[in-house]
Design a protein around this motif. Structure first.
Motif, PDB file in Angstrom:
ATOM      1  N   ILE A 207       0.848  -1.193   0.000  1.00 28.68           N
ATOM      2  CA  ILE A 207       0.000   0.000   0.000  1.00 28.68           C
ATOM      3  C   ILE A 207       0.880   1.239   0.000  1.00 28.68           C
ATOM      4  O   ILE A 207       1.282   1.753   1.044  1.00 28.68           O
ATOM      5  N   GLU A 208       1.213   1.700  -1.208  1.00 22.22           N
ATOM      6  CA  GLU A 208       2.062   2.865  -1.407  1.00 22.22           C
ATOM      7  C   GLU A 208       1.429   3.767  -2.464  1.00 22.22           C
ATOM      8  O   GLU A 208       0.761   3.277  -3.385  1.00 22.22           O
ATOM      9  N   ASN A 232      -0.749  -4.289   2.974  1.00 17.45           N
ATOM     10  CA  ASN A 232      -0.245  -3.951   4.317  1.00 17.45           C
ATOM     11  C   ASN A 232      -0.733  -2.554   4.717  1.00 17.45           C
ATOM     12  O   ASN A 232       0.036  -1.605   4.825  1.00 17.45           O
ATOM     13  N   TRP A 233      -2.026  -2.431   4.955  1.00 17.66           N
ATOM     14  CA  TRP A 233      -2.684  -1.147   5.212  1.00 17.66           C
ATOM     15  C   TRP A 233      -2.132  -0.430   6.440  1.00 17.66           C
ATOM     16  O   TRP A 233      -2.115   0.797   6.490  1.00 17.66           O
ATOM     17  N   ASP A 234      -1.715  -1.182   7.432  1.00 16.85           N
ATOM     18  CA  ASP A 234      -1.296  -0.563   8.693  1.00 16.85           C
ATOM     19  C   ASP A 234       0.163  -0.120   8.697  1.00 16.85           C
ATOM     20  O   ASP A 234       0.658   0.397   9.695  1.00 16.85           O
ATOM     21  N   LYS A 235       0.851  -0.267   7.590  1.00 16.97           N
ATOM     22  CA  LYS A 235       2.287   0.017   7.529  1.00 16.97           C
ATOM     23  C   LYS A 235       2.577   1.512   7.421  1.00 16.97           C
ATOM     24  O   LYS A 235       3.656   1.971   7.799  1.00 16.97           O
ATOM     25  N   ARG A 240      -3.332   3.557   6.385  1.00 16.58           N
ATOM     26  CA  ARG A 240      -4.287   3.624   7.496  1.00 16.58           C
ATOM     27  C   ARG A 240      -5.456   4.549   7.173  1.00 16.58           C
ATOM     28  O   ARG A 240      -6.613   4.259   7.518  1.00 16.58           O
ATOM     29  N   GLU A 241      -5.182   5.665   6.512  1.00 14.05           N
ATOM     30  CA  GLU A 241      -6.249   6.598   6.159  1.00 14.05           C
ATOM     31  C   GLU A 241      -7.209   5.985   5.139  1.00 14.05           C
ATOM     32  O   GLU A 241      -8.437   6.147   5.246  1.00 14.05           O
ATOM     33  N   LEU A 242      -6.675   5.264   4.156  1.00 10.29           N
ATOM     34  CA  LEU A 242      -7.540   4.601   3.175  1.00 10.29           C
ATOM     35  C   LEU A 242      -8.352   3.484   3.825  1.00 10.29           C
ATOM     36  O   LEU A 242      -9.545   3.308   3.518  1.00 10.29           O
ATOM     37  N   LYS A 243      -7.713   2.728   4.709  1.00  6.62           N
ATOM     38  CA  LYS A 243      -8.410   1.656   5.405  1.00  6.62           C
ATOM     39  C   LYS A 243      -9.581   2.207   6.215  1.00  6.62           C
ATOM     40  O   LYS A 243     -10.686   1.639   6.208  1.00  6.62           O
ATOM     41  N   HIS A 244      -9.358   3.311   6.908  1.00  8.06           N
ATOM     42  CA  HIS A 244     -10.411   3.936   7.707  1.00  8.06           C
ATOM     43  C   HIS A 244     -11.535   4.453   6.810  1.00  8.06           C
ATOM     44  O   HIS A 244     -12.731   4.304   7.135  1.00  8.06           O
TER      45      HIS A 244
END
Length: 364
Positions: A207-208, A232-235, A240-244
């Motif tokens: 996730i870059e 790896n969303w939490d990396k 993290r913002e996209l996951k949220h």
């Protein structure tokens, strides 16, 4: 009649084998496999990072293993590669296969006291990646320059990179991509897809920003087609913002990373379409792996992806363009694209052909 010289090859620049990290590690592992399966007479050594390793065996299959006490990634990759190169020369290796350019600044010094033949895979055009800023970007660009000028042979994994090296440095690179057929060899684990929707489109990558995750998610927001996006969303903050933002979305499933080969096989088997947003690098391992699954591929329209897929996939450069492509694609078109991707993969991206190309270069 004099004995034939038995060349000693060192593979450097990876975390090590067996592979559990990324593309270069998978390449190193498959080169070891080719070496063992063909009974190749070259003596083979793979340099590995001792950081985080549970154990340090002396051998893996047909290769000897040597260990260096730095991380193979990040800023420590510079001393990691330099120490490995110096040690390989000191121990009598006369063929050095360097994967990446981080430690290339030591190559001119090694050339002063060693006749070892250096073959460097320059990877993608690393200094152009968005994640590198300031000093790191300048260092990588200079390291690329030194690697190209100080190596005896240069490998590019994509024709677009070879074209860049020719224009920038006058360098005639050997184009050798990656294999992807290992991805269809593992037995699928049905538990990995137990809670996933039917007929989903699949995104699968780190996730870059340069992989255009936000663009793909935006395209699928409101499209109605289920999307499973694994990474790896939490990396990073970006992940993290996209996951949220997309957590709980009715048609988008944000999935944690999957590294188990059986789980990956099952998730890929269940996909009806693959989304590839990478816009930097070269021949991306994830793309050539997915081409073996015979499903349609929509890829970012950069030169790297077009070369990899021979211009026969679907291409997008914006969320609106991707949404329009998928809305208009017929079942017949999807089937034809999938069959074409599989044909190209079988012809160009198998480890038998990649291994043969590397060892011909090492034996030359």
């Amino acid at each position: 009649m004099p004995d034939l010289v038995k060349h000693r090859v060192a593979i450097l620049g990876t975390v090590g084998v067996p592979a559990n990290y990324g593309g270069f590690e998978t390449l190193a592992e498959n080169l070891v496999g080719y070496h063992e399966e063909t009974g190749n007479s070259l003596e083979l050594t793979v340099y590995c990072s001792s950081k985080g390793a549970d154990s340090q065996p002396a051998r893996y299959r047909s290769a000897a293993l040597e260990y260096v006490g730095f991380d193979a990634n990040g800023v420590q990759s510079i001393p990691y590669d330099m120490v490995g190169l110096f040690d390989a020369v000191r121990k009598g290796h006369d063929r050095l296969l360097l994967l990446g350019v981080s430690g290339a600044l030591i190559l001119p010094l090694l050339k002063l006291f060693s006749r070892a033949r250096v073959i460097t895979n320059v990877d993608g055009i690393e200094w152009k990646r968005e994640k590198w800023k300031g000093l790191a970007k300048h260092y990588l660009r200079f390291a690329e320059f030194v690697a190209v000028k100080a190596s005896d042979e240069v490998i590019a994994d994509n024709q677009a990179i070879a074209d860049y090296l020719k224009e920038a440095y006058g360098c005639e690179a050997h184009v050798i991509p990656y294999g992807g057929d290992h991805a269809v060899e593992a037995d699928p684990d049905p538990l990995a897809v137990a809670n996933l929707p039917d007929g989903y489109a699949l995104g699968l990558c780190r996730i870059e920003p340069e992989n255009n995750i936000a663009m793909i998610l935006e395209a699928f927001d409101g499209l109605g087609m289920p999307l499973v996006f694994v990474g790896n969303w939490d990396k990073s903050r970006y992940g993290r913002e996209l996951k949220h933002k997309y957590a709980g979305h009715p048609t988008i499933t944000i999935h944690d990373p999957v590294y188990d080969p059986r789980g990956l096989r099952a998730i890929r088997d269940g996909a009806s379409l693959y989304l590839h947003g990478h816009s930097a690098g070269g021949t991306n391992p994830a793309l050539v792996e997915m081409m073996h699954f015979g499903i349609p591929i929509a890829a970012h329209g950069c030169a790297f992806n077009r070369h990899t897929t021979e211009g026969r996939a679907l291409y997008f450069t914006s969320a609106a363009e991707l949404r329009a492509l998928l809305s208009q694609m017929s079942a017949g078109e999807a089937k034809a694209i999938g069959e074409t991707m599989c044909e190209i993969a079988s012809r160009r991206y198998t480890w038998a052909s990649i291994g043969r190309a590397y060892f011909e270069l090492l034996e030359a």
